[in-house]
Design a protein around this motif. Structure first.
Motif, PDB file in Angstrom:
ATOM      1  N   THR A 235       0.813  -1.143   0.161  1.00  0.00           N
ATOM      2  CA  THR A 235       0.011  -0.039  -0.016  1.00  0.00           C
ATOM      3  C   THR A 235       1.007   1.269   0.151  1.00  0.00           C
ATOM      4  O   THR A 235       0.235   2.325  -0.046  1.00  0.00           O
ATOM      5  N   CYS A 236       2.123   0.821   0.004  1.00  0.00           N
ATOM      6  CA  CYS A 236       3.071   2.360   0.171  1.00  0.00           C
ATOM      7  C   CYS A 236       2.919   3.131  -1.080  1.00  0.00           C
ATOM      8  O   CYS A 236       2.571   2.685  -2.067  1.00  0.00           O
ATOM      9  N   GLY A 237       3.632   4.474  -1.092  1.00  0.00           N
ATOM     10  CA  GLY A 237       3.525   5.398  -2.001  1.00  0.00           C
ATOM     11  C   GLY A 237       4.074   6.735  -1.787  1.00  0.00           C
ATOM     12  O   GLY A 237       4.006   7.007  -0.437  1.00  0.00           O
ATOM     13  N   SER A 266      12.621   3.967   3.224  1.00  0.00           N
ATOM     14  CA  SER A 266      12.270   2.920   2.441  1.00  0.00           C
ATOM     15  C   SER A 266      11.053   1.996   3.162  1.00  0.00           C
ATOM     16  O   SER A 266      11.010   1.961   4.456  1.00  0.00           O
ATOM     17  N   CYS A 267      10.421   1.338   2.313  1.00  0.00           N
ATOM     18  CA  CYS A 267       9.299   0.519   2.974  1.00  0.00           C
ATOM     19  C   CYS A 267       9.796  -0.769   3.288  1.00  0.00           C
ATOM     20  O   CYS A 267      10.205  -1.564   2.455  1.00  0.00           O
ATOM     21  N   HIS A 268       9.525  -1.319   4.713  1.00  0.00           N
ATOM     22  CA  HIS A 268       9.842  -2.655   5.071  1.00  0.00           C
ATOM     23  C   HIS A 268       9.162  -3.770   4.366  1.00  0.00           C
ATOM     24  O   HIS A 268       9.789  -4.580   4.228  1.00  0.00           O
ATOM     25  N   TYR A 269       7.899  -3.254   3.782  1.00  0.00           N
ATOM     26  CA  TYR A 269       7.077  -4.192   3.282  1.00  0.00           C
ATOM     27  C   TYR A 269       7.629  -4.785   1.752  1.00  0.00           C
ATOM     28  O   TYR A 269       7.511  -5.929   1.403  1.00  0.00           O
ATOM     29  N   CYS A 270       7.875  -3.721   1.054  1.00  0.00           N
ATOM     30  CA  CYS A 270       8.371  -4.065  -0.431  1.00  0.00           C
ATOM     31  C   CYS A 270       9.602  -3.239  -0.494  1.00  0.00           C
ATOM     32  O   CYS A 270      10.018  -3.601  -2.013  1.00  0.00           O
ATOM     33  N   ASN A 271      10.305  -2.994   0.092  1.00  0.00           N
ATOM     34  CA  ASN A 271      11.774  -2.200   0.031  1.00  0.00           C
ATOM     35  C   ASN A 271      11.478  -1.124  -0.993  1.00  0.00           C
ATOM     36  O   ASN A 271      12.686  -0.551  -1.384  1.00  0.00           O
TER      37      ASN A 271
HETATM   38 ZN   LIG Z   1       5.822  -0.830   0.291  1.00  0.00          ZN
END
Ligand SMILES: [Zn+2]
Length: 289
Positions: A235-237, A266-271
């Motif tokens: 869901t990041c952006g 940086s997003c932990h979920y998707c890098n």
């Molecule tokens: Zn992400």
């Protein structure tokens, strides 16, 4: 084959969900360079989150955090918006000796600690419950959680089968819940069927889904309520990142403006990595640098 989750109900008072998650666990493994035991732990947790988030009509979402004291650290998984899932583990490269032939030692990798489940829905405020881990094997922990904390007698089976070359061969899960009017014969038939099916990841690798359903439905009649595709998605952006920055205190914002490199997250979920230059920050905050 696309990953799917299907929900069934039996007039004898049972509810059943079956999830096929091989592709999305493979994606998580590639993204996070997961060791076999980390892939098993995260794959089971993501599959468990999808199975728990069964109220698709009301866009129910479920977040699971398994905070154990084992070498994996915490496991995080979010299932949301009718079939999307994401997740990560704190220490993705952990290797542990097998605890038997082809048996990854997820319980030791997770350790002792707590299981947190947060439910989101259009119908009510989010709520979180927590319960101590029973084995760290995840399916057992979720079974215990559903039975004790949500007071729905349940059976959860989760599996991730890893090839000798460390790639993911098969992943999925089954959740069965007894409704208040469940008939005794249905409970014993279901127990026998789950026993007969054996480890779910092995069944997924070796049998077509119709055969798996036939085994699970023996001496029971199930009606399919729905079937949805499930997939990995984050869901990041950049906008979310900017919104988080806007919530900082004024002093913190000014401090960021003085960094000539700008800011990076940086997003932990998707890098995924998001960067803002000092100029972009200034514009975002509407402050003078
Ligand atoms: Zn992400």
């Amino acid at each position: 084959m696309a990953d799917t989750i299907a929900h069934y109900v039996s007039p004898a008072g049972l509810r059943m969900s079956v999830a096929y998650t091989t592709e999305l666990v493979r994606q998580a493994q590639q993204l996070h360079q997961l060791s076999p035991v980390a892939a098993a732990a995260l794959g089971r947790t993501m599959t468990g989150a999808l199975l728990l988030a069964n109220d698709f009509k009301n866009k129910e979402g479920v977040s699971i955090r398994i905070a154990g004291d084992g070498p994996l650290g915490s496991i995080h998984a979010d299932a949301y918006e009718s079939g999307k899932v994401r997740g990560y583990v704190d220490c993705p490269h952990v290797e542990l000796p097998l605890k038997g032939p082809h048996k990854l030692d997820v319980g030791s990798a997770v350790g002792r600690g707590m299981l947190y489940v947060t439910r989101y829905s259009l119908l009510r405020h989010p709520y979180q419950s927590a319960i101590a881990l029973t084995s760290g094997e995840i399916a057992e922990d979720l079974t215990y959680y559903l039975t004790v904390s949500e007071q729905i007698p349940s059976a959860v089976s989760l599996g991730v089968l890893v090839n000798p070359d460390t790639s993911v061969a098969a992943a999925g899960g089954v959740m069965v819940q007894a409704l208040p009017d469940a008939e005794e014969h249905a409970l014993s038939a279901m127990e026998a069927n789950l026993q007969e099916l054996g480890p779910i990841s092995h069944a997924i690798q070796t049998q077509p889904s119709a055969d798996i359903l036939a085994t699970l439905s023996r001496n029971l009649s199930f009606r399919r309520l729905s079937e949805n595709t499930v997939k990995w998605e984050c869901t990041c952006g950049k906008e979310r990142f900017e919104r988080a920055l806007l919530q900082l205190a004024r002093d913190d914002k000014e401090e960021l403006l003085h960094d000539e490199n700008g800011v990076e997250m940086s997003c932990h979920y998707c890098n995924a990595v998001y960067r803002l230059t000092p100029g972009e920050l200034q514009e975002l905050f509407g402050l003078k640098g």
